[in-house]
Design an enzyme around this catalytic site. Sequence first.
Site: not given
Length: 300
Positions: A53, A211, A219
């Site tokens: 990450y 989720p 959008t």
Amino acid sequence: MERITVQEDLSFSRIIHGLWRLSEWEQSKEETLSLIQYNLENGITTFDHADIYGSYTCEEIFGDALSLKPSLRQEMEIVTKCGIVLPSKNRPEHKTHHYNTSKKHIMSSVEQSLQNLRTDYIDVLLIHRPDPFMNGEEVAEAFTQLKDQGKVRHFGVSNFKDHQWSMLQSYLPFPLVTNQIELSAYQLENFEDGTLNLCQEKRVAPMAWSPLAGGNIFTGKDEKAVRLRETLMKIQGETGAEGIDSILYAWLMNHPAGIMPIVGSGKKERIQRAINSLELKLNHDQWFEILQSSMGHDVP
């Protein structure tokens, strides 16, 4: 906050805070510490990481913040992942994007994660992606050694299908404790292909990444996103929910599998809305209306 028993000696908060984008939030160490404390004060004690990450930076950012108040480590559960190899300026020795679940790589990844996170143990280590070159016996050797050394308490997987789960489990002398999978009202693959059913069969509570479908439901202009958004807004009106994000979280948490959604926001108000959604109950009509809206057709 409701807690989910993962093993007899370990439970997770029903909502998990995800640190995938921590490096993008551009917070000071003090601000990150404040966010950690906010989560803990509101019952979110489980934090989800991965070595990759932030191009291998997020674990260290979290660890630097935690070092300002090390006693908080005893109040939380840390989950991290390994197995994906990415080319990065922070890992110049990585030449290609691939998977590596060799014993050597798992052991070295854990040592680096322990150093980055400023901790001497990880609560749960996950294999990040199914590795087509995986040697189950070698993974089991690494897991067993790490457990015996007290460096990792429990183990699980991420993005595994049922046959991949079963293969790895067959080599292990202890149970895998979770499968972190993509679950949302927009993305139904793991509902439809039996992955969620396996979790229920094994009495394993899954962690749900994305989720909110990566924001696409809010959008997206594709037919599915528009159709689903309209349904969520309708049910928001019926329930008095704060937003359609609350409906999305509730849709997962109302499922009997004990799904634990990962909230990947650095904004306290967004985290609080996820917490509030724990109190939101959908009836059968509403739950299936969302499902059918996502599928684009009625159930058979």
